[in-house]
Design a protein around this motif. Structure first.
Motif, PDB file in Angstrom:
ATOM      1  N   SER A 153     -12.511  53.735   6.605  1.00  0.00           N
ATOM      2  CA  SER A 153     -12.079  53.803   7.984  1.00  0.00           C
ATOM      3  C   SER A 153     -10.962  52.797   8.213  1.00  0.00           C
ATOM      4  O   SER A 153     -10.618  52.013   7.334  1.00  0.00           O
ATOM      5  CB  SER A 153     -13.258  53.525   8.926  1.00  0.00           C
ATOM      6  OG  SER A 153     -13.914  52.332   8.530  1.00  0.00           O
ATOM      7  N   LYS A 154     -10.413  52.830   9.426  1.00  0.00           N
ATOM      8  CA  LYS A 154      -9.330  51.930   9.797  1.00  0.00           C
ATOM      9  C   LYS A 154      -9.712  51.198  11.073  1.00  0.00           C
ATOM     10  O   LYS A 154     -10.167  51.807  12.040  1.00  0.00           O
ATOM     11  CB  LYS A 154      -8.031  52.715  10.000  1.00  0.00           C
ATOM     12  CG  LYS A 154      -6.803  51.844  10.253  1.00  0.00           C
ATOM     13  CD  LYS A 154      -5.552  52.693  10.343  1.00  0.00           C
ATOM     14  CE  LYS A 154      -4.317  51.839  10.540  1.00  0.00           C
ATOM     15  NZ  LYS A 154      -3.081  52.679  10.629  1.00  0.00           N
ATOM     16  N   VAL A 155      -9.510  49.887  11.065  1.00  0.00           N
ATOM     17  CA  VAL A 155      -9.969  49.036  12.150  1.00  0.00           C
ATOM     18  C   VAL A 155      -8.813  48.211  12.702  1.00  0.00           C
ATOM     19  O   VAL A 155      -7.976  47.703  11.946  1.00  0.00           O
ATOM     20  CB  VAL A 155     -11.088  48.099  11.656  1.00  0.00           C
ATOM     21  CG1 VAL A 155     -11.455  47.070  12.706  1.00  0.00           C
ATOM     22  CG2 VAL A 155     -12.315  48.901  11.250  1.00  0.00           C
ATOM     23  N   LEU A 156      -8.783  48.064  14.009  1.00  0.00           N
ATOM     24  CA  LEU A 156      -7.857  47.150  14.676  1.00  0.00           C
ATOM     25  C   LEU A 156      -8.558  45.816  14.865  1.00  0.00           C
ATOM     26  O   LEU A 156      -9.578  45.730  15.565  1.00  0.00           O
ATOM     27  CB  LEU A 156      -7.440  47.723  16.037  1.00  0.00           C
ATOM     28  CG  LEU A 156      -6.697  46.764  16.981  1.00  0.00           C
ATOM     29  CD1 LEU A 156      -5.371  46.317  16.378  1.00  0.00           C
ATOM     30  CD2 LEU A 156      -6.488  47.401  18.352  1.00  0.00           C
ATOM     31  N   TRP A 182      -7.329  47.738   7.731  1.00  0.00           N
ATOM     32  CA  TRP A 182      -7.233  47.030   9.003  1.00  0.00           C
ATOM     33  C   TRP A 182      -5.783  46.743   9.366  1.00  0.00           C
ATOM     34  O   TRP A 182      -4.901  46.684   8.515  1.00  0.00           O
ATOM     35  CB  TRP A 182      -8.022  45.711   8.952  1.00  0.00           C
ATOM     36  CG  TRP A 182      -7.671  44.855   7.766  1.00  0.00           C
ATOM     37  CD1 TRP A 182      -8.306  44.840   6.557  1.00  0.00           C
ATOM     38  CD2 TRP A 182      -6.563  43.937   7.655  1.00  0.00           C
ATOM     39  NE1 TRP A 182      -7.692  43.957   5.692  1.00  0.00           N
ATOM     40  CE2 TRP A 182      -6.617  43.393   6.349  1.00  0.00           C
ATOM     41  CE3 TRP A 182      -5.572  43.518   8.521  1.00  0.00           C
ATOM     42  CZ2 TRP A 182      -5.689  42.452   5.903  1.00  0.00           C
ATOM     43  CZ3 TRP A 182      -4.632  42.580   8.077  1.00  0.00           C
ATOM     44  CH2 TRP A 182      -4.712  42.060   6.783  1.00  0.00           C
ATOM     45  N   GLN A 224      -5.312  56.100  15.999  1.00  0.00           N
ATOM     46  CA  GLN A 224      -5.268  55.928  14.539  1.00  0.00           C
ATOM     47  C   GLN A 224      -6.454  55.128  14.008  1.00  0.00           C
ATOM     48  O   GLN A 224      -6.675  55.071  12.798  1.00  0.00           O
ATOM     49  CB  GLN A 224      -3.967  55.237  14.133  1.00  0.00           C
ATOM     50  CG  GLN A 224      -3.857  53.789  14.596  1.00  0.00           C
ATOM     51  CD  GLN A 224      -2.583  53.111  14.178  1.00  0.00           C
ATOM     52  OE1 GLN A 224      -2.299  52.970  12.981  1.00  0.00           O
ATOM     53  NE2 GLN A 224      -1.778  52.707  15.149  1.00  0.00           N
ATOM     54  N   TYR A 225      -7.210  54.505  14.905  1.00  0.00           N
ATOM     55  CA  TYR A 225      -8.303  53.623  14.491  1.00  0.00           C
ATOM     56  C   TYR A 225      -9.666  54.273  14.695  1.00  0.00           C
ATOM     57  O   TYR A 225      -9.845  55.115  15.561  1.00  0.00           O
ATOM     58  CB  TYR A 225      -8.257  52.310  15.281  1.00  0.00           C
ATOM     59  CG  TYR A 225      -6.980  51.538  15.102  1.00  0.00           C
ATOM     60  CD1 TYR A 225      -6.703  50.876  13.913  1.00  0.00           C
ATOM     61  CD2 TYR A 225      -6.032  51.463  16.125  1.00  0.00           C
ATOM     62  CE1 TYR A 225      -5.527  50.169  13.736  1.00  0.00           C
ATOM     63  CE2 TYR A 225      -4.852  50.759  15.966  1.00  0.00           C
ATOM     64  CZ  TYR A 225      -4.605  50.116  14.766  1.00  0.00           C
ATOM     65  OH  TYR A 225      -3.440  49.420  14.600  1.00  0.00           O
ATOM     66  N   ASP A 226     -10.617  53.814  13.890  1.00  0.00           N
ATOM     67  CA  ASP A 226     -12.015  54.213  14.060  1.00  0.00           C
ATOM     68  C   ASP A 226     -12.788  53.192  14.880  1.00  0.00           C
ATOM     69  O   ASP A 226     -13.811  53.528  15.483  1.00  0.00           O
ATOM     70  CB  ASP A 226     -12.684  54.376  12.694  1.00  0.00           C
ATOM     71  CG  ASP A 226     -12.013  55.451  11.862  1.00  0.00           C
ATOM     72  OD1 ASP A 226     -12.153  56.631  12.207  1.00  0.00           O
ATOM     73  OD2 ASP A 226     -11.325  55.105  10.880  1.00  0.00           O
ATOM     74  N   ILE A 261     -12.335  49.076  17.048  1.00  0.00           N
ATOM     75  CA  ILE A 261     -11.624  47.868  17.455  1.00  0.00           C
ATOM     76  C   ILE A 261     -12.565  46.693  17.244  1.00  0.00           C
ATOM     77  O   ILE A 261     -13.727  46.745  17.668  1.00  0.00           O
ATOM     78  CB  ILE A 261     -11.211  47.936  18.940  1.00  0.00           C
ATOM     79  CG1 ILE A 261     -10.331  49.152  19.213  1.00  0.00           C
ATOM     80  CG2 ILE A 261     -10.501  46.651  19.360  1.00  0.00           C
ATOM     81  CD1 ILE A 261     -10.153  49.442  20.697  1.00  0.00           C
ATOM     82  N   ALA A 309     -17.243  51.469  13.225  1.00  0.00           N
ATOM     83  CA  ALA A 309     -16.248  52.430  12.750  1.00  0.00           C
ATOM     84  C   ALA A 309     -16.868  53.738  12.279  1.00  0.00           C
ATOM     85  O   ALA A 309     -16.153  54.655  11.873  1.00  0.00           O
ATOM     86  CB  ALA A 309     -15.422  51.816  11.618  1.00  0.00           C
TER      87      ALA A 309
END
Length: 295
Positions: free
Chosen positions: A31-34, A66, A98-100, A102, A286
């Motif tokens: 996943s992608k995290v902010l 991230w 774009q994120y899964d 925050i 996420a």
């Protein structure tokens, strides 16, 4: 098995074994995290600056990609949270999509005692965050991000009331003393944020006291044993949740009051209980690794 099928199977086996080891070990990020460290209230500069590296390294190890965004204060200048390249760019529906999840890493909104009135986000940015959660996104938050207004509600959707994302308000805390060591008791050994922690562990912190226990509204993951340390004048008594999670407004919320001191993140080269706890919580927010969060 038919001889022709055996031949096909053999070819497939050879082809599989011919894949380079490097290719086998490569895995797409889960996943992608902010990672957001914006502050318009009190800024935990030491823990943010000292802790972000160990957290990023642990996220890399967990296969979670991230992006880090940071800002401080208001005024419209470069580096301020209301500069066009800061919050107005970051907190839009298009960018958040774009994120899964925050991760609000010691973020803050106001600190009236320090002459920093906030707010961290304007109404459009708040709407973007709510829309992100409504669409199934997650938020993980620790320490100051659970107390964005230094004991004052800053946003009724996020903090204060029982039906807010956090579900309570921090009314006070123990002395800011790393030597005020509490026993943390893990309440749920199956959640991703706690399954790699011991059943109990000692932890020195600026221990938060909350206006109410969230038990019954959220899934309590860890508690503090107030008999093991000095909780200060706002003690909660026998039931003192310090980390919890819940499904909320279409998405996922994971919070912990822990994380005041930089040393807590850097201990043992970053391989420690706090970082494991946070990265597990971020991963759950996420959408990774399951974990029940029913009250």
């Amino acid at each position: 098995m038919h001889r022709a099928l055996l031949a096909v199977a053999a070819i497939g086996l050879v082809a599989s074994s011919a894949v380079p080891a490097e290719a086998k070990s490569e895995a797409k990020p889960k996943s992608k995290v902010l990672i957001y460290t914006g502050t318009t209230g009190y800024r935990h500069a030491g823990s943010i600056d000292g802790g972000v590296g160990p957290i990023q390294k642990a996220l890399d190890k967990a296969g979670i990609s991230w992006v880090r965004e940071d800002c401080d204060g208001l005024g419209g200048a470069v580096g301020n949270c209301d500069h066009p390249d800061a919050n107005p760019r970051v907190f839009t529906p298009e960018n958040l999509a774009q994120y899964d999840a925050i991760f609000l890493f010691n973020s803050s909104s106001q600190w009236l005692g320090g002459g920093r009135p906030g707010p961290l986000w304007d109404e459009e940015q708040r709407a973007a965050i709510r829309g992100f959660v409504n669409a199934g996104g997650g938020i993980a938050a620790n320490h100051n991000a659970v107390d964005m207004g230094a004991g004052v509600t800053t946003w009724d959707w996020w903090d204060g009331a029982a039906d807010s994302a956090v579900g309570t308000l921090m009314t006070g805390h123990a002395a800011s003393d790393l030597n005020n060591v509490a026993t943390v008791r893990v309440a749920d050994r199956h959640h991703p944020s706690t399954r790699n922690l011991p059943k109990e562990f000692a932890f020195g912190d600026e221990h938060y006291n909350f206006a109410r226990s969230v038990r019954g509204d959220a899934r309590v993951l860890a508690t503090l044993d107030e008999e093991s340390y000095d909780p200060g004048p706002n003690a909660m008594g026998e039931d003192h949740p310090i980390s919890w999670c819940k499904r909320y407004d279409g998405g996922r919320i994971w919070v912990t009051g822990m994380g005041h001191f930089a040393q807590s993140y850097t201990e043992n080269g970053g391989d420690n209980n706090l970082v494991k706890h946070l990265v597990g919580g971020i991963g759950w927010a996420a959408g990774n690794d399951g974990g029940k969060c029913t009250p």
